[in-house]
Design a protein around this motif. Structure first.
Motif, PDB file in Angstrom:
ATOM      1  N   ASP A 156       0.820  -1.217   0.000  1.00 16.98           N
ATOM      2  CA  ASP A 156       0.000   0.000   0.000  1.00 16.98           C
ATOM      3  C   ASP A 156       0.852   1.263   0.000  1.00 16.98           C
ATOM      4  OD1 ASP A 156      -2.430  -1.486   0.167  1.00 16.98           O
ATOM      5  OD2 ASP A 156      -2.035  -1.798   2.294  1.00 16.98           O
ATOM      6  N   ARG A 157       2.040   1.187  -0.581  1.00 20.52           N
ATOM      7  CA  ARG A 157       2.938   2.333  -0.476  1.00 20.52           C
ATOM      8  C   ARG A 157       2.514   3.514  -1.341  1.00 20.52           C
ATOM      9  NH1 ARG A 157       8.611  -0.991  -0.167  1.00 20.52           N
ATOM     10  NH2 ARG A 157       8.442  -1.497   2.042  1.00 20.52           N
ATOM     11  N   ASP A 158       1.754   3.265  -2.403  1.00 21.88           N
ATOM     12  CA  ASP A 158       1.275   4.393  -3.202  1.00 21.88           C
ATOM     13  C   ASP A 158       0.488   5.369  -2.342  1.00 21.88           C
ATOM     14  OD1 ASP A 158       2.396   3.605  -5.591  1.00 21.88           O
ATOM     15  OD2 ASP A 158       0.683   2.368  -6.153  1.00 21.88           O
ATOM     16  N   ALA A 159      -0.310   4.840  -1.405  1.00 27.38           N
ATOM     17  CA  ALA A 159      -1.117   5.697  -0.536  1.00 27.38           C
ATOM     18  C   ALA A 159      -0.387   6.094   0.732  1.00 27.38           C
ATOM     19  CB  ALA A 159      -2.426   4.979  -0.177  1.00 27.38           C
ATOM     20  N   GLN A 160       0.496   5.223   1.232  1.00 29.10           N
ATOM     21  CA  GLN A 160       1.100   5.467   2.538  1.00 29.10           C
ATOM     22  C   GLN A 160       2.349   6.333   2.483  1.00 29.10           C
ATOM     23  OE1 GLN A 160       1.649   1.780   4.660  1.00 29.10           O
ATOM     24  NE2 GLN A 160      -0.457   1.115   4.298  1.00 29.10           N
ATOM     25  N   THR A 161       3.107   6.271   1.392  1.00 25.02           N
ATOM     26  CA  THR A 161       4.340   7.052   1.322  1.00 25.02           C
ATOM     27  C   THR A 161       4.087   8.555   1.408  1.00 25.02           C
ATOM     28  OG1 THR A 161       5.454   5.314   0.065  1.00 25.02           O
ATOM     29  CG2 THR A 161       6.397   7.524  -0.031  1.00 25.02           C
ATOM     30  N   PRO A 199       9.992   7.173  -3.269  1.00 28.75           N
ATOM     31  CA  PRO A 199      11.009   7.944  -2.544  1.00 28.75           C
ATOM     32  C   PRO A 199      10.389   8.787  -1.429  1.00 28.75           C
ATOM     33  CG  PRO A 199      10.537   8.933  -4.664  1.00 28.75           C
ATOM     34  CD  PRO A 199       9.810   7.634  -4.658  1.00 28.75           C
ATOM     35  N   LEU A 200      11.123   8.901  -0.351  1.00 26.12           N
ATOM     36  CA  LEU A 200      10.694   9.688   0.799  1.00 26.12           C
ATOM     37  C   LEU A 200      11.412  11.028   0.812  1.00 26.12           C
ATOM     38  CD1 LEU A 200      10.738   6.886   3.515  1.00 26.12           C
ATOM     39  CD2 LEU A 200       8.709   7.939   2.510  1.00 26.12           C
ATOM     40  N   GLU A 205      19.206   2.933  -6.838  1.00 29.00           N
ATOM     41  CA  GLU A 205      19.597   4.334  -6.897  1.00 29.00           C
ATOM     42  C   GLU A 205      18.911   5.176  -5.836  1.00 29.00           C
ATOM     43  OE1 GLU A 205      18.882   5.713 -10.821  1.00 29.00           O
ATOM     44  OE2 GLU A 205      20.607   4.675 -11.706  1.00 29.00           O
ATOM     45  N   TRP A 206      17.808   4.675  -5.283  1.00 38.83           N
ATOM     46  CA  TRP A 206      17.110   5.438  -4.250  1.00 38.83           C
ATOM     47  C   TRP A 206      17.946   5.582  -2.986  1.00 38.83           C
ATOM     48  CZ3 TRP A 206      16.055   3.381   0.533  1.00 38.83           C
ATOM     49  CH2 TRP A 206      16.158   1.986   0.655  1.00 38.83           C
ATOM     50  N   VAL A 207      18.910   4.668  -2.748  1.00 34.18           N
ATOM     51  CA  VAL A 207      19.713   4.746  -1.522  1.00 34.18           C
ATOM     52  C   VAL A 207      20.581   6.003  -1.510  1.00 34.18           C
ATOM     53  CG1 VAL A 207      21.414   3.594  -0.084  1.00 34.18           C
ATOM     54  CG2 VAL A 207      19.635   2.251  -1.224  1.00 34.18           C
ATOM     55  N   PRO A 208      21.453   6.222  -2.507  1.00 37.94           N
ATOM     56  CA  PRO A 208      22.218   7.474  -2.492  1.00 37.94           C
ATOM     57  C   PRO A 208      21.323   8.700  -2.654  1.00 37.94           C
ATOM     58  CG  PRO A 208      22.588   6.274  -4.546  1.00 37.94           C
ATOM     59  CD  PRO A 208      21.861   5.353  -3.632  1.00 37.94           C
TER      60      PRO A 208
END
Length: 414
Positions: free
Chosen positions: A279-284, A311-312, A340-343
């Motif tokens: 459910d990350r589309d709604a929760q992020t 991404p946060l 790539e989201w980590v860096p």
């Protein structure tokens, strides 16, 4: 100077049949107590082995100030067996030993088999003022079995009265509806609780969860891992601020409504949070709003199960001392572009007081760690002046290694 507690040690569950060995110790009944303890040990009931090695004479104990007794006993920390033995040495050692034993070294675990015995213990009023940690395994208690004692969570919680020193309360696995009797007992009997853990708790609505939290005025730490039954409800409850709440662990896989409540808790300094993979589309976006509202005062942050496609925004977390990212998937099938989201996430760090960064990586084998763009990670960390400087050309190998003295990169094989 007080002994520093061992971080690896956890309070153990206290075994109720042994509690009577800690009640009203006197020098005149020592021999009888030792024989009784030996008999229980032969019967397999005395797991603590709390028989004292010797007993101080009353006149010797009285020669020393009470502060000296308390200082000596305080050095025992979480040593449960030593505290149990000290509680039997003399009446001068009894109160301090019991306090440390029940406040930090032991957790009373109440379940179906010992519920009635625990209520009988409460009725004696001998140990009530010392009990500081209580765990109710409600999913076992509420089930009815032939020949066993039963405890109905809603109707019998009022029996847990007279615990003025209770600080830690763990409610685990309650699947029935919560009745008004439950909320009344919670508000009346547990006003001293500062640390609350709700494990697998089912609420009819977010309002019920809020009613539980708001009934505890001294609450400082909250762990919530539960769910609500009204996921389709569109009503927006009224949120109030818990003024003393500074530490929150929120597992939002089945209770994302907590993400809407967190931004109103402006005193939170330590936050550990996990959101559902599905459910990350709604929760992020909700989680990013939490960081935007709480970021300026967050000092310690743990993120679990972040990923590439959601991404946060951590740009508002300007007061972080520590950051831990758990669940970085470096599996064999992963490509470098997937990580790539980590860096990118680390490049948002702008806290001038950041002292520690931990990355917990999940691997199938050690080759997976090479998928991370360590050069770019090093460049992102090098600009954070409060961390040890990382040369941009240095390749960071993460098989349990470390960068400088303050930035730790951990790799976990799963």
């Amino acid at each position: 100077m007080e002994r520093t507690p061992d971080p690896a040690s956890e309070p153990l569950d206290a075994v109720l049949p042994n509690f009577e060995e800690l009640v009203e110790p006197t020098t005149t009944t020592t021999e009888r107590r030792i024989k009784k303890a030996e008999k229980k040990e032969r019967m397999g009931l005395n797991a603590l082995h709390v028989t004292p090695l010797f007993v101080l004479r009353r006149d010797i104990s009285a020669k020393f100030p009470m502060e000296m007794h308390e200082h000596i006993i305080a050095q025992l920390g979480h040593d449960r067996h030593a505290l149990s033995a000290c509680s039997l040495v003399s009446t001068y050692w009894s109160a301090s030993s019991r306090y440390h034993l029940f406040q930090t070294a032991s957790m009373i675990h109440v379940h179906r088999d010992n519920f009635q015995q625990f209520c009988e213990l409460l009725a004696t009023q001998r140990l009530n003022i010392y009990i500081g940690r209580l765990r109710l395994e409600t999913h076992v208690i509420d089930d009815r079995f032939d020949g066993g004692a039963t405890f109905q969570f809603n109707h019998d919680l009022h029996r847990f009265a007279g615990l003025p020193s209770l600080k830690y309360l763990r409610l685990e696995g309650h699947h029935d509806d919560l009745f008004p009797e439950f909320f009344a007992a919670l508000g009346q009997n547990f006003q001293s609780v500062t640390d609350l853990e709700l494990i697998s708790m089912f609420f009819d609505s977010l309002e019920q969860f809020l009613e539980v939290v708001e009934s505890l005025p001294l609450l400082c730490r909250l762990l919530v891992d539960g769910s609500t039954r009204d996921e389709g409800t569109q009503t927006s409850p009224t949120y109030s601020q818990q003024k003393k709440l500074v530490d929150v662990v929120a597992i939002c896989d089945t209770m994302p409504e907590v993400l809407a409540w967190l931004p109103f808790q402006s005193n939170i300094r330590r936050l550990a949070i996990s959101i559902s993979r599905w459910d990350r589309d709604a929760q992020t976006p909700l989680l990013s709003n939490v960081f935007r509202m709480l970021g300026p005062q967050l000092e310690h942050l743990i993120l679990h199960d972040t990923d590439t496609s959601h991404p946060l925004d951590l740009s508002a977390t300007t007061a972080l001392h520590t950051l831990e990212i758990i669940g970085i998937e470096c599996l064999r099938a992963t490509t470098q572009s997937d990580l790539e989201w980590v860096p990118a996430l680390l490049s948002q760090l702008c806290s001038p007081v950041l002292r520690r960064l931990a990355l917990v990586v999940h691997l199938e084998d050690h080759r997976g760690v090479d998928l991370l763009d360590w050069l770019r990670i090093a460049e992102s960390l090098a600009r954070v002046n409060s961390l040890a400087q990382v040369p941009p050309t240095q390749e960071l190998r993460a098989a349990g290694g470390a960068v400088g003295e303050t930035v730790s990169i951990f790799a976990t094989i799963v």
